[in-house]
Motif scaffolding. Sequence first.
Motif, PDB file in Angstrom:
ATOM      1  N   GLY A  85      12.978  16.170 -11.148  1.00 52.54           N
ATOM      2  CA  GLY A  85      14.264  15.509 -11.305  1.00 52.54           C
ATOM      3  C   GLY A  85      14.392  14.187 -10.596  1.00 52.54           C
ATOM      4  N   ASP A  86      13.429  13.836  -9.749  1.00 58.83           N
ATOM      5  CA  ASP A  86      13.462  12.527  -9.091  1.00 58.83           C
ATOM      6  C   ASP A  86      13.583  11.415 -10.136  1.00 58.83           C
ATOM      7  OD1 ASP A  86      13.098  13.666  -6.619  1.00 58.83           O
ATOM      8  OD2 ASP A  86      11.132  12.763  -6.233  1.00 58.83           O
ATOM      9  N   ILE A  87      14.419  10.444  -9.850  1.00 62.79           N
ATOM     10  CA  ILE A  87      14.520   9.257 -10.693  1.00 62.79           C
ATOM     11  C   ILE A  87      13.983   8.073  -9.901  1.00 62.79           C
ATOM     12  CG2 ILE A  87      16.073   7.652 -11.874  1.00 62.79           C
ATOM     13  CD1 ILE A  87      17.945   9.995 -12.392  1.00 62.79           C
ATOM     14  N   TYR A  88      13.059   7.333 -10.512  1.00 65.39           N
ATOM     15  CA  TYR A  88      12.440   6.175  -9.871  1.00 65.39           C
ATOM     16  C   TYR A  88      12.634   4.934 -10.726  1.00 65.39           C
ATOM     17  CZ  TYR A  88       9.998   9.553  -6.919  1.00 65.39           C
ATOM     18  OH  TYR A  88       9.699  10.552  -6.039  1.00 65.39           O
ATOM     19  N   ALA A  89      12.829   3.821 -10.042  1.00 65.34           N
ATOM     20  CA  ALA A  89      12.829   2.511 -10.692  1.00 65.34           C
ATOM     21  C   ALA A  89      11.450   1.904 -10.540  1.00 65.34           C
ATOM     22  CB  ALA A  89      13.870   1.603 -10.059  1.00 65.34           C
ATOM     23  N   ILE A  90      10.879   1.462 -11.659  1.00 61.66           N
ATOM     24  CA  ILE A  90       9.615   0.726 -11.659  1.00 61.66           C
ATOM     25  C   ILE A  90       9.877  -0.526 -12.487  1.00 61.66           C
ATOM     26  CG2 ILE A  90       7.143   0.786 -12.132  1.00 61.66           C
ATOM     27  CD1 ILE A  90       7.281   3.830 -12.186  1.00 61.66           C
TER      28      ILE A  90
END
Length: 220
Positions: A108-113
């Motif tokens: 469920g982690d949300i990351y910005a790349i």
Amino acid sequence: MPELVSIQVGLPQTLGTDAAPNPMDQRWTTGFFKQPVEGEVWLSTTNLAGDGQADLKNHGGIDKAVLAYSAEHYPDWRSHLNHPELPYGGFGENFTVVGQTEADVCIGDIYAIGNARVQVSQPRQPCWKLSRRWRIADLALQVKANGRSGWYFRVLQEGAVQAGLAITLCDRPYPQWTVARANHIMHHDLSDRAAAAELARCPLLSRNWQEKLLKRGAPS
């Protein structure tokens, strides 16, 4: 700060021959062979530009748009497999990352790349093609045993990505469900039906994993 250090893509190809006496040399079709790409690559909801999967039943799709693998595992694998030149992408991953392992990343982690946004959907469950790629019969089993599996992302926001970008955590709704813990429940705590049922209730876990765990957690 976690960082995307390398991007790999590859399209399905057919290798081997039906007449080969050694099963390792017989015909197979795979998208496992990934090559590094320079510059920006477009990340869509289903995959990276230039990437594809041969077995769409078990690979690819919304919940498995991108496979990430920790660069920190490579030194041990290179030594253990006696393959000092084992390249990034050697485990079939699209994203090779530093600063993260299965113990640091949660379902469920949300990351910005860059301007893309990705969300962790499930651990990678290695199949026979990993073993076939490196001609090591039990390599997939080794990955299951040691938990150095990698993890899949679903794409929440499409965008251009490239090596060298930071991987910035935006949200962590389920800190209790690390990829390492999910792996342990799936592959090692086989008799713990309560744990299987609890993990299956995580709404951001991929549907495939939810279904497998629910079957295990159901009363006999």
